[in-house]
Design a protein around this motif. Structure first.
Motif, short mmCIF file in Angstrom:
data_model
loop_
_atom_site.label_atom_id
_atom_site.label_comp_id
_atom_site.label_asym_id
_atom_site.label_seq_id
_atom_site.Cartn_x
_atom_site.Cartn_y
_atom_site.Cartn_z
N ASN A 1 -3.29 10.51 -3.31
CA ASN A 1 -4.74 10.28 -3.32
C ASN A 1 -5.12 8.88 -2.84
O ASN A 1 -6.30 8.58 -2.66
CB ASN A 1 -5.31 10.52 -4.72
CG ASN A 1 -4.74 9.55 -5.74
OD1 ASN A 1 -3.56 9.17 -5.68
ND2 ASN A 1 -5.56 9.13 -6.69
N GLN A 2 -4.12 8.03 -2.60
CA GLN A 2 -4.38 6.70 -2.06
C GLN A 2 -4.33 6.69 -0.53
O GLN A 2 -4.59 5.65 0.08
CB GLN A 2 -3.34 5.71 -2.61
CG GLN A 2 -3.31 5.60 -4.13
CD GLN A 2 -4.63 5.11 -4.69
OE1 GLN A 2 -5.16 4.09 -4.27
NE2 GLN A 2 -5.17 5.86 -5.64
N THR B 1 -9.32 14.02 -2.99
CA THR B 1 -10.01 12.78 -2.61
C THR B 1 -11.41 13.02 -2.06
O THR B 1 -12.28 12.15 -2.18
CB THR B 1 -9.19 12.03 -1.53
OG1 THR B 1 -8.94 12.91 -0.42
CG2 THR B 1 -7.87 11.56 -2.10
N CYS C 1 0.85 -1.19 0.00
CA CYS C 1 0.00 0.00 0.00
C CYS C 1 0.88 1.24 0.00
O CYS C 1 2.09 1.15 0.23
CB CYS C 1 -0.94 0.00 1.21
SG CYS C 1 -0.08 0.13 2.79
N GLU C 2 0.27 2.40 -0.22
CA GLU C 2 1.05 3.63 -0.34
C GLU C 2 1.64 4.07 1.00
O GLU C 2 2.65 4.78 1.03
CB GLU C 2 0.17 4.75 -0.92
CG GLU C 2 0.96 5.85 -1.59
CD GLU C 2 1.73 5.38 -2.81
OE1 GLU C 2 2.68 6.07 -3.21
OE2 GLU C 2 1.37 4.31 -3.38
N THR D 1 -1.77 10.16 -9.73
CA THR D 1 -3.09 9.80 -9.19
C THR D 1 -3.48 8.37 -9.50
O THR D 1 -4.42 7.84 -8.92
CB THR D 1 -4.17 10.75 -9.74
OG1 THR D 1 -4.16 10.69 -11.18
CG2 THR D 1 -3.93 12.19 -9.28
N THR D 2 -2.77 7.74 -10.42
CA THR D 2 -3.08 6.35 -10.79
C THR D 2 -2.44 5.39 -9.80
O THR D 2 -1.24 5.52 -9.51
CB THR D 2 -2.56 6.04 -12.20
OG1 THR D 2 -3.11 6.98 -13.12
CG2 THR D 2 -2.96 4.62 -12.61
N PRO D 3 -3.19 4.43 -9.25
CA PRO D 3 -2.61 3.48 -8.29
C PRO D 3 -1.46 2.68 -8.90
O PRO D 3 -1.39 2.48 -10.10
CB PRO D 3 -3.80 2.57 -7.94
CG PRO D 3 -5.01 3.37 -8.29
CD PRO D 3 -4.62 4.21 -9.47
N ASP E 1 -5.72 8.13 3.16
CA ASP E 1 -6.96 8.70 3.68
C ASP E 1 -6.71 10.05 4.34
O ASP E 1 -5.57 10.42 4.65
CB ASP E 1 -7.64 7.73 4.66
CG ASP E 1 -6.76 7.39 5.85
OD1 ASP E 1 -6.40 8.31 6.61
OD2 ASP E 1 -6.42 6.20 6.02
N ARG F 1 1.61 8.46 -4.40
CA ARG F 1 0.21 8.49 -4.83
C ARG F 1 -0.61 8.98 -3.64
O ARG F 1 -1.24 8.21 -2.91
CB ARG F 1 -0.25 7.11 -5.26
CG ARG F 1 0.16 6.68 -6.67
CD ARG F 1 1.63 6.77 -6.91
NE ARG F 1 2.01 6.22 -8.22
CZ ARG F 1 3.21 6.33 -8.74
NH1 ARG F 1 4.16 6.99 -8.10
NH2 ARG F 1 3.49 5.81 -9.92
#
Length: 298
Positions: free
Chosen positions: A230-231, A258, A197-198, A272-274, A233, A228
């Motif tokens: 935007n990944q 987000t 995860c980011e 912004t792309t995962p 919270d 990233r």
């Protein structure tokens, strides 16, 4: 005309042709072993050694030798070379004749350096493959030092691929803390970075930054901006990202992106792309030598 005709035949190699080529190569190796038809001898240092060879074979194996034999120095029956030691040169001569040579943990550094000097691209790739295949034993730190010293592009690419694939293990090592900002940024910008995860990437960048906070403060926003965001919270962005020096605006941009979809056209985020996560468990990945084992090799 003979040369043109020969080249026309090369693309159509069949089993009989392969037998012919193998037989010819075996003959050439016999000539080398028996020192028949030798037309050049190299004098090498450390220790001083005379090594015979065939100009045609070496010229075909390397542009270095091709250019050397066309020069005034290359016309001499005995050519003195001082930029390669005799043991390494002899191993590389074997490569010129057979496409193979003995590479070990102890000699691979010298072999790579000499292969680059002599412009033996095939030997360079063999050394790089050996290092990448024995990275646990060779250690990532030594590999980075060798890459920095030689500026070897294939080694850089192999190490880059290795760290991308094993990022979760590498970022816990002492070697990771010494990465240049440019190298780290290239890693975290890659979609192929192998993490779950980011937040993993954020924690790695933060750990790298805190190792030399004063010296790395200026580059930190660029690195955080390559995540990233935007990944992550909103709570994480407020508690962890916004508190970093120079990253306050980045956190607010990510929150705006987000939380309200209509803001996205007006909010600038670098990525912004995962990522294409292909995370592996610790049992499936190759661990690197870190800690005391690294110190013992220096």
């Amino acid at each position: 005309m003979a040369t043109a005709f020969t080249r026309q035949l090369l693309p159509d190699v069949n089993d009989n042709d392969l037998y012919f080529i193998k037989n010819q190569m075996n003959k050439i190796c016999d000539f080398y072993d028996e020192q028949d038809f030798i037309d050049v001898t190299f004098q090498l240092p450390n220790p001083t050694t005379m090594i015979p060879a065939h100009r045609l074979i070496l010229a075909s194996a390397s542009p270095y030798f091709n250019d050397l034999f066309k020069s005034a120095q290359g016309l001499a029956p005995v050519i003195e070379l001082n930029n390669v030691n005799s043991d390494t040169f002899e191993r590389l001569m074997t490569f010129c004749y057979t496409g193979k040579t003995l590479i070990t943990i102890d000699n691979v550094g010298a072999m790579l350096k000499a292969a680059m000097v002599l412009k033996l691209d095939g030997a360079v790739l063999s050394c790089v493959d050996y290092i990448s295949g024995h990275i646990t034993e060779y250690t990532l730190q030594r590999a980075y030092c060798l890459e920095n010293e030689t500026q070897c592009v294939p080694l850089y690419e192999k190490l880059f691929e290795y760290v991308l694939e094993n990022f979760m293990e590498v970022n816990q090592s002492t070697e990771f803390l010494s990465l240049s900002a440019e190298r780290l940024q290239a890693l975290i910008e890659s979609d192929k970075l192998n993490v779950s995860c980011e937040k993993d990437v954020f924690e790695a960048v933060k750990r790298w930054y805190e190792h030399d906070a004063e010296g790395r403060r200026q580059i930190l926003p660029d690195l955080i901006g390559s995540l990233r965001l935007n990944q992550l919270d909103t709570d994480f962005l407020l508690r962890h990202v916004q508190s970093l020096p120079g990253c306050e605006l980045l956190a607010l941009r990510a929150i705006a992106w987000t939380t309200v979809s209509t803001n996205r056209r007006m909010v600038s985020l670098k990525f912004t792309t995962p990522r294409k996560y292909v995370h592996k468990t610790s049992e499936e990945t190759t661990l690197i030598a870190v800690g005391s084992s690294v110190s013992s090799t220096n």
